[in-house]
Design an enzyme around this catalytic site. Structure first.
Site, PDB file in Angstrom:
ATOM      1  N   GLU A 426      -3.960   6.156  -2.643  1.00 48.10           N
ATOM      2  CA  GLU A 426      -3.076   5.814  -4.382  1.00 48.10           C
ATOM      3  C   GLU A 426      -2.227   6.632  -4.564  1.00 48.10           C
ATOM      4  O   GLU A 426      -1.964   6.430  -6.308  1.00 48.10           O
ATOM      5  CB  GLU A 426      -3.887   4.678  -4.613  1.00 48.10           C
ATOM      6  N   GLY A 427      -1.977   8.055  -4.029  1.00 49.09           N
ATOM      7  CA  GLY A 427      -1.454   9.018  -5.380  1.00 49.09           C
ATOM      8  C   GLY A 427      -2.337  10.068  -5.445  1.00 49.09           C
ATOM      9  O   GLY A 427      -3.325   9.909  -6.854  1.00 49.09           O
TER      10      GLY A 427
END
Length: 567
Positions: A426-427
């Protein structure tokens, strides 16, 4: 000691630190009274303790497996999913029109964190559905909402996010998946996606994939990407899961941890799907999913930290070694230091997480731009510091166990193996930090300055009661303000990026000091004031070295040439 859901901690934080009262005072969330929230947290905690926690070790020892193209989940996971679904825990913040509870994100965040502590591998499944639900609520047509959302919220169907490809990780714009208009309102989606958490299971009657792909007229890069909902089974005339779609699980990844959570390589071969949002508007929908997931992943880190802390504490209370008042290692100074650090950081990261969720709720309820800016600013900090805390506390938990921590049978290592990926997906945390010092400071640092003003104002008021705690928090905040002004003044983004990670960690350290100070004032002379003293005296000073790194610029980072790095 089995997992104990820290319901009282959430109740304290919501009432005294996260400002939940102002959320409940809004028209949007007027039904979220203290009694209602307490009942929800209590029931969720009971489910986590009695149903999910017993699945933690079996999922690690008997991983999900792929048999004849079908994923077979770990023992007990089907019953766990049923308990999550029947409890309504998937659609907690979902629109009541489609079967959701309409609860504040703050409450959802607390429940998700408890589920993460109990069994992170299984908790990933409802988290994926929640991200899909939010994206579709914001971007899908009414027809798609009516067909998919009720079944996703009830848990009859599950959801995934299909973003990453072998050649397109963080650089999403490099994806090669294609979508072609079928001429009947549907699209044929073709491509391969990797790292798909819960890409398949044997407990939901359908698995719905949100897939990023490019239409024939989509320009290169992120601006040409569209988003599609592509189910494993095509809905029939009654809206039930019908014939199989042309997609499959190619393989499952062999991972360091999270063995109970199947991470799939997905292949789409002209699979039928429907557009979610506008053509070439996939990135807007993706960021809705990602922001939801970033908050959720931060909660996963905090949840694992809580589980690892409880596990280590139980061992320390039983392990006999040396001459101590209790006869166990819990009274050794270094073990006590580790346990105090773990507990203090769990509180700090949880407070940041809930305050970020509270800002999201206030943005939802008021549509106020300042709350939106606050939520946006806190999101990368909540994600990165929450997951860093998860890794740090889980690693420390192994150390508390000593040699037994390195032995798999104790279960201490599983917490670290499971949580390690949260800093990546998620990053990555590096990307979160770069986002913080770049995009989140396009306002010239205004959002940061308002937050720092509030911390300093509170510290000034606290001087009258606990000057020895308020003073260090005020001084740390002023140092952070100076570093923030330095970053904003840098025209070369690389000078910001080189120190972005230590800057984010320093900001989190100061936020943690602030929230501990707030807690101390609400519990004078009590355990929370004592914990605040430890954090402010022992952990808050780390901000000084972190901010020195943050302001060092990029010259030293690039000091060695590539050849010199290799030599």
């Amino acid at each position: 000691m089995p997992y104990r859901a820290p319901v009282t901690d959430y109740q304290f934080l919501l009432r005294h630190v996260a400002g939940f009262d102002q959320i409940a005072e809004t028209e949007t969330f007027s039904e979220a009274s203290d009694d209602v929230v307490d009942a929800i947290l209590t029931e969720a905690g009971k489910m986590c303790e009695e149903v999910m926690s017993p699945l933690q070790r079996p999922g690690d020892l008997e991983p999900a497996r792929l048999e004849n193209g079908v994923v077979r989940t770990s023992p007990g996971y089907s019953d766990g999913w049923k308990a999550i679904s029947e409890g309504g825990w998937i659609g907690m913040s979902g629109d009541p029109e489609y079967g959701g509870m309409g609860l504040p994100m703050t409450v959802t965040t607390a429940v998700n964190e408890m589920m993460s502590a109990a069994c992170l591998s299984l908790q990933l499944a409802p988290l994926m559905s929640q991200g899909q639900i939010e994206a579709m609520e914001h971007h899908a047509s009414d027809a798609i909402k009516e067909l998919f959302l009720p079944k996703l919220m009830s848990g009859e169907w599950s959801g995934t996010m299909n973003l990453t490809e072998p050649q397109a990780g963080s650089d999403v714009g490099a994806l090669s998946s294609k979508a072609v208009d079928n001429g009947d309102g549907s699209y044929a989606v073709t491509g391969q996606k990797i790292y798909i958490s819960w890409g398949d299971n044997d407990f939901a009657s359908n698995v719905c994939h949100l897939v990023l792909a490019r239409l024939p007229d989509g320009v290169p890069g992120t601006k040409g990407i569209s988003l599609f909902i592509v189910p494993k089974h095509l809905p029939d005339d009654n809206g039930e899961a019908g014939v199989a779609n042309s997609l499959k699980v190619v393989s499952l990844e062999h991972k360091m941890g999270l063995h109970g959570s199947p991470t799939c390589v997905m292949q789409f071969d002209g699979a039928k799907g429907w557009l979610v949002g506008k053509e070439h508007g996939g990135m807007a929908a993706m960021f809705t999913m990602m922001n939801n997931a970033r908050l959720g992943v931060g909660g996963q880190g905090v949840g694992v930290a809580e589980g690892a802390y409880q596990h280590a504490l139980a061992y320390a209370l039983e392990r006999k070694q040396g001459k101590t008042p209790s006869g166990t290692i819990v009274d050794h100074a270094d073990v006590r230091r580790m346990l105090m650090s773990m507990k203090a950081d769990v509180f700090a990261s949880r407070a940041i997480l809930l305050n970020c969720a509270a800002a999201i709720d206030m943005q939802t309820a008021t549509d106020d731009a300042e709350w939106a800016a606050r939520a946006a600013f806190l999101t990368p900090i909540a994600k990165a510091f929450g997951t860093e805390t998860g890794m740090r506390v889980a690693e420390t938990g192994v150390q508390v166990h000593g040699g037994m921590g390195f032995i798999e049978e104790t279960g201490a290592a599983q917490f670290y193996r499971d949580v390690r990926v949260t800093a990546i997906y998620e990053g990555t945390n590096g990307i979160q930090a770069m986002d913080l010092v770049a995009r989140k400071m396009m306002d010239g640092g205004e959002a940061a300055a308002k937050l720092l003003d509030e911390i300093e104002d509170h510290a000034e008021r606290a001087r009258a009661t606990v000057p020895e705690l308020a003073g260090p928090v005020w001084e740390a905040t002023e140092t952070l303000r100076e570093a923030t002004e330095w970053l904003v003044a840098q025209g070369d983004l690389n000078d910001r990026f080189a120190g972005a990670v230590p800057y984010l960690q320093a900001f989190a350290r100061v936020l943690g000091g602030h929230y501990h100070l707030v807690a101390a004032l609400a519990d004078p002379g009590g355990p929370r004031e004592k914990l605040a003293r430890f954090y402010i005296n022992a952990l808050l000073p780390e901000h000084t070295g972190l901010l020195a790194q943050a302001q060092n610029g990029s010259a030293d980072v690039y000091g060695l040439t590539i050849d010199e790095l290799v030599a």
